[in-house]
Design an enzyme around this catalytic site. Structure first.
Site, PDB file in Angstrom:
ATOM      1  N   LYS A 165     -12.139   1.230  -1.094  1.00 62.71           N
ATOM      2  CA  LYS A 165     -11.495   1.512  -2.379  1.00 62.71           C
ATOM      3  C   LYS A 165     -11.341   0.204  -3.159  1.00 62.71           C
ATOM      4  CE  LYS A 165      -8.665   3.980   0.300  1.00 62.71           C
ATOM      5  NZ  LYS A 165      -7.618   4.841   0.821  1.00 62.71           N
ATOM      6  N   ASP A 200      -4.671   8.400   7.204  1.00 60.75           N
ATOM      7  CA  ASP A 200      -4.033   9.461   6.405  1.00 60.75           C
ATOM      8  C   ASP A 200      -4.592  10.851   6.729  1.00 60.75           C
ATOM      9  OD1 ASP A 200      -6.427   8.720   5.218  1.00 60.75           O
ATOM     10  OD2 ASP A 200      -5.728   8.985   3.164  1.00 60.75           O
TER      11      ASP A 200
HETATM   12 MG    MG Z   1      -3.034   9.005   0.338  1.00 57.51          MG
END
Ligand code: MG
Ligand code: ADP
Length: 465
Positions: A165, A200
């Site tokens: 990211k 996550d």
């Molecule tokens: Mg997240």
């Protein structure tokens, strides 16, 4: 005019190169299944890392006590505390805070990032109210959700494989992220132990399972994209440890790094990748996730400005700024239902400094958003089909007399807020599965399920058990 004709040509070419007919999506799904097998077979066997999470038991509902979680995503991080009441009480009380990560910390030093996080955590702990109960003499415990690829060495330790990211921090790759966080927690003078380190996807799977026994996979569609699912431990040849008693192991696929010759990749995607922080990596993610969709649209509009003078004789300077068009703004334009596309006009003006656009131009902008969003959504659906195939859940199965139910826990701002995207994903999945199989498969939005999930895993791996 010739200019408009050129714009239409660029659009047509985009549409062709982004096309995802069902046949192509099936090839993508099959390639996903094949890569999953390869990634499970050996370390480095595939672009799909198929990381072993060390989670061999998912929450049962009997967890009790006070637990904290910290969720470091791509844009925000959240701190959360939850008082678990066991089977009857479930989540007795829950509080969270969300903090956005200052962009300079995403490309700064490791200790600066972790100090910032630990400071926010310490502040949050200091606000703990009377409703939360920590037994005397006990240390507070934390589940750490870390949304980057990690090679786990146990449930509570693991080394960073790479940043993804918008992150590019020197010196963290190869380090134990729990050790980094623990040192920062100590620097804050906070007495807290990290008892679970989870991706996550794993947190979302755990949080989903807590409320629904049929959750067997989790998908993230937020800043980035990823998936996790429950695998049979014997189906993981690269696992040389003891077989867990449950016979199960949760796998973090890191599917953002998937790539295949079947993916529809355009010149815009190639340029975006080449100029990104991680060229050649996370190719699937760069076609699908919230960090990139708006940026792809910007690149298409820039080409139309350059070659078809779409926004007048000169190129609007702001249109040349990378990542200036964010996916939430793309989404707002895409969802504009006003007859004169007022929202599109406002966004073009406010974000890109382009004023006085004609309705025709605005419609073209919406069309570009539509092509890019739907390609992403359809590819995500193909990815999900690949996982369901690997699990043998892509056809309607009966276990005993009952239809076997399959639930996919979904989290992420892209899926949650970009309705055209999520609707397109679901329609596409239905189309590929057929009516009968569709009836047994549920996608369940589990907003912030990853936080609760991490707290639950912290509970089930508590030092006091
Ligand atoms: Mg997240
Ligand atoms: P993270 O992925 O950082 O953990 P979230 O799951 O909250 O965080 O997802 C945030 C991302 O979701 C943003 O980066 C953005 O790309 C996307 N997003 C948020 N709101 C919208 C929206 N209204 N429309 C489209 N995408 C959105």
């Amino acid at each position: 005019s010739g200019r408009w004709a050129r714009a239409m040509e660029i659009l047509k070419e985009l549409e062709e190169n982004c096309a995802t007919p069902i046949g192509k999506l099936r090839q993508v799904a099959d390639a996903m299944t094949v890569e999953m097998l390869a990634g499970l077979a050996s370390e480095g066997g595939s672009k799909l890392k198929m990381l072993i999470s060390y989670v061999d038991n998912l929450p049962k509902g009997d967890e009790t006590g006070l637990f904290y979680a910290l969720d470091l995503g791509g844009t925000n991080f959240r701190v959360l505390r939850v008082q678990l009441g066991g089977k009857g009480g479930r989540v007795v009380k829950q509080e969270f805070e969300e903090v956005s990560i200052p962009p300079n910390l995403m490309v700064g030093s490791s200790s600066e990032l972790f100090d910032f996080i630990a400071a926010a955590l310490a502040k949050f702990v200091a606000s703990e109210g009377e409703e939360f109960h920590l037994p005397v003499g006990r240390q507070r415990e934390l589940g750490f959700t870390f949304s980057f690829p990690v090679k786990q060495t146990s449930i509570s330790s693991g080394t960073l494989i790479k940043w993804t990211k918008g992150f590019a921090i020197n010196g963290t790759v190869g380090e134990d992220v729990v050790a980094e966080l623990t040192k920062a927690i100590e620097r804050q003078g906070l007495d807290m132990r990290v008892t679970a380190l989870v991706n996550d996807t794993i947190g979302t799977l755990a949080g989903g399972r807590y409320y629904d026994n049929d959750v067997v996979a989790a998908v993230i569609l937020g800043t980035g994209t990823n998936a996790a699912y429950v695998e049979h431990a014997q189906a993981i040849p690269k696992w040389h440890g003891l077989l867990p008693k449950s016979g199960k192991m949760v796998i973090n696929m890191e599917w953002g790094n998937f790539r295949s010759s079947h993916l529809p990749i355009t010149e815009y995607d190639q340029a975006l990748d080449a100029e990104s922080l991680n060229p050649g990596e996370q190719i699937f993610e760069k076609l699908i996730s919230g960090m990139y969709l708006g940026e792809i649209v910007r690149r298409v509009l820039l080409k139309m400005a350059e070659e078809a003078a779409l926004f007048g004789d000169s190129i609007p300077p702001k249109l040349e700024v990378q990542f200036i068009l964010r996916t939430p703004d793309m989404s707002a334009m895409h969802h504009d239902t006003s007859s004169d596309l007022r929202v599109v006009g406002t966004k073009l003006k406010d974000i890109l400094g382009i004023s006085n656009t004609s309705l025709k131009t605005r419609k073209l902008v919406v069309k570009v958003c539509d092509i890019i969003a739907k390609r992403g959504a359809r590819l995500a659906a193909a990815g999900i089909l690949g996982v369901l195939k690997k699990q043998g859940r892509d056809t309607a199965l009966r276990d005993g007399s009952d239809m076997q139910r399959t639930v996919i826990a979904m989290d992420g701002g892209l899926y949650e807020h970009y309705t055209i995207f999520s609707n397109c994903l679901e329609t596409t999945l239905r189309e590929m599965l057929g009516e009968e199989a569709t009836a047994s498969i549920v996608i369940k939005l589990a907003s912030d399920g990853s936080g609760i999930g991490a707290a639950l895993l912290a509970a089930s791996h508590s030092q006091y058990l």
